[in-house]
Design an enzyme around this catalytic site. Structure first.
Site, mmCIF file in Angstrom:
data_model
loop_
_atom_site.group_PDB
_atom_site.id
_atom_site.type_symbol
_atom_site.label_atom_id
_atom_site.label_comp_id
_atom_site.label_asym_id
_atom_site.label_seq_id
_atom_site.Cartn_x
_atom_site.Cartn_y
_atom_site.Cartn_z
ATOM 1 N N PRO A 161 0.530 -1.368 0.055
ATOM 2 C CA PRO A 161 0.224 0.018 0.297
ATOM 3 C C PRO A 161 0.841 1.293 -0.362
ATOM 4 C CG PRO A 161 -0.820 -1.502 1.458
ATOM 5 C CD PRO A 161 0.390 -2.361 0.925
ATOM 6 N N CYS A 162 0.467 2.398 -0.704
ATOM 7 C CA CYS A 162 0.986 3.399 -1.299
ATOM 8 C C CYS A 162 0.920 4.788 -0.314
ATOM 9 C CB CYS A 162 0.933 3.915 -2.921
ATOM 10 S SG CYS A 162 -0.709 4.966 -3.219
ATOM 11 N N GLN A 163 -0.393 4.858 0.178
ATOM 12 C CA GLN A 163 -0.970 5.760 0.749
ATOM 13 C C GLN A 163 -0.137 6.143 1.461
ATOM 14 O OE1 GLN A 163 -2.753 2.714 -0.144
ATOM 15 N NE2 GLN A 163 -4.282 3.322 -1.371
ATOM 16 N N GLY A 164 0.474 5.483 2.502
ATOM 17 C CA GLY A 164 1.102 5.812 3.979
ATOM 18 C C GLY A 164 1.855 6.507 3.536
ATOM 19 N N PHE A 165 2.824 6.551 2.136
ATOM 20 C CA PHE A 165 4.017 7.058 1.538
ATOM 21 C C PHE A 165 4.295 8.230 0.859
ATOM 22 C CE2 PHE A 165 4.878 2.619 2.498
ATOM 23 C CZ PHE A 165 5.687 2.634 3.678
#
Length: 263
Positions: free
Chosen positions: A75-79
């Site tokens: 998952p990329c949202q947290g980056f």
């Protein structure tokens, strides 16, 4: 080569893998809607809708002597740099890369390809990127990584992504060189599509013009009508944001008062 697609989504990376000659035997994602799309488009792949943390066994015996690859993007949202609320070590989703590493150690593929947003490389001063490299090197992989811009490879979008490549056989991979001298513009790519408004709900519509570029012609193929002309009903303040984004711009061009819901 046999592949496993982790955090598979709707199957974008799998399409590229198949075009490269990889036989994807297993795909895993926790989003049932994404895996439903994946299964529809990749019918030869066993697709599992489940939390990766629940995966304890993987195919092995029948592919023991074949070259193997694991690919996918946690998952990329947290980056993402547009997310300043959970872009930190306290976000549990940011630690799912450890599940990727766990399955790498279980299956021991010849190659790994991990993709994520550019922000993963500098979140918490590079902590997550350093951790991934350390995990892979401790498992015997030679690691190469770079930031690549999709516009350099024929995609009509300035989209920078982090790619991490691991080789179990000591191969250091050179950074891919751009394949496009002149980026495809958005107008060239989608200028032939129907004009639709906010909240549009008619799925299939005729194209507005002939293809405006070789890219558009390739995307259209033999189709004479365009599908998926469905638009979310966006709030007025979201529509207002678009007015401030120039060609080649992004969310950083939007006035702060219109971005308060991200603060």
């Amino acid at each position: 080569m046999i592949g496993i697609d982790l955090f598979c989504g709707a199957g974008g990376m799998a399409l590229g893998a198949r075009q490269a000659g990889i036989k994807v035997c297993l795909a895993i994602d926790s989003d049932c809607h994404a895996t439903s799309t994946y299964a529809h488009n990749h019918r030869q792949t066993r697709t599992l809708s489940m939390d990766i943390r629940s995966v304890t066994t993987i195919p092995g015996q029948k592919v023991e002597n074949l070259p193997k690859i694991i690919f996918g993007g946690p998952p990329c949202q947290g980056f993402s740099t547009s997310n300043q609320r959970t872009r930190k070590v306290t976000n549990p989703l940011n630690w799912l890369f450890l599940e990727y590493m766990r399955i790498v150690k279980l299956w021991k593929p010849d190659w790994i390809v991990l993709e994520n947003v550019k922000g993963m490389s500098d979140t918490e001063r590079g902590f997550f990127l350093d951790s991934i490299v350390t995990h892979l090197e401790s498992a015997g992989y030679v690691v190469s990584w770079w930031i690549l811009n999709a516009a350099d490879f024929g995609v009509p979008q300035i989209r920078q992504r982090l790619f991490i490549i691991g080789s179990l056989h000591g191969i250091k991979v050179e950074k891919p060189q751009p394949t496009s001298e002149q980026p495809v513009t958005v107008g060239e790519a989608i200028g032939d599509l129907p004009e639709i408004g906010n909240g549009a709900s008619t799925d299939v519509l005729p194209y507005r013009t002939k293809p405006r570029s070789s890219y558009a012609k390739k995307m259209r193929g033999r189709m004479t009508r365009s599908s998926n002309n469905l638009v979310t009903k966006n709030a007025d303040y979201i529509i207002e944001r678009y007015k401030f984004i120039p060609p080649g711009g992004n969310w950083e061009n939007i006035p702060l008062e219109l971005m308060l819901n991200y603060s």
